[in-house]
Design a protein around this motif. Structure first.
Motif, PDB file in Angstrom:
ATOM      1  N   ILE A  70      -3.762  -1.119   8.913  1.00  0.00           N
ATOM      2  CA  ILE A  70      -2.704  -0.179   8.536  1.00  0.00           C
ATOM      3  C   ILE A  70      -1.979  -0.668   7.280  1.00  0.00           C
ATOM      4  N   LYS A  74      -2.379   1.809   3.821  1.00  0.00           N
ATOM      5  CA  LYS A  74      -1.244   2.649   3.453  1.00  0.00           C
ATOM      6  C   LYS A  74      -1.008   2.562   1.952  1.00  0.00           C
ATOM      7  N   LYS A  75      -0.515   3.648   1.382  1.00  0.00           N
ATOM      8  CA  LYS A  75      -0.225   3.675  -0.055  1.00  0.00           C
ATOM      9  C   LYS A  75       1.102   3.002  -0.381  1.00  0.00           C
ATOM     10  N   THR A  76       1.943   2.783   0.627  1.00  0.00           N
ATOM     11  CA  THR A  76       3.237   2.141   0.400  1.00  0.00           C
ATOM     12  C   THR A  76       3.139   0.642   0.668  1.00  0.00           C
ATOM     13  N   MET A  81       7.464   0.285   4.147  1.00  0.00           N
ATOM     14  CA  MET A  81       7.160   0.724   5.516  1.00  0.00           C
ATOM     15  C   MET A  81       8.253   0.269   6.464  1.00  0.00           C
TER      16      MET A  81
END
Length: 104
Positions: A70, A74-76, A81
């Motif tokens: 994860i 994720k792009k962040t 997050m």
């Protein structure tokens, strides 16, 4: 009282600190006190013991492996997050819609 703040604080301490410390202590003891697997006078070969360790740890390894998956897919970033998670935990009714969108 079950919903009191003291009980919640205690549960947070247990889940965040005491639980992982106990798990770490058990793992360290397991690694340091490990002895070769045997049945009577027969000692199993190292490859058989390795298979047993892989099978035994395969179910527990899914949790940290999924967390790593994860984080990297994720792009962040990780701090973003965490911040989003903290914002979602707060009461959204205390701020207006525009402030909430800016915080995300």
């Amino acid at each position: 009282m079950v919903g009191s703040s003291r009980v919640r604080q205690l549960m947070v301490l247990i889940w965040k600190y005491f639980g992982p410390m106990i798990c770490l202590a058990i793992f360290i003891y397991y690694v340091t006190a490990h002895s070769p697997l045997s049945y009577g006078s027969y000692v199993y070969p190292p490859w058989a013991q390795a298979i047993c360790h892989v099978v035994a740890s395969s179910s527990a390894a899914c949790i940290p492996l999924y967390a790593v998956y994860i984080i990297f897919t994720k792009k962040t970033s990780w701090p973003q997050m965490r911040r989003r998670e903290e914002i979602e935990r707060t009461d959204k009714d205390t701020i207006n819609e525009e402030e909430y969108v800016e915080m995300l």
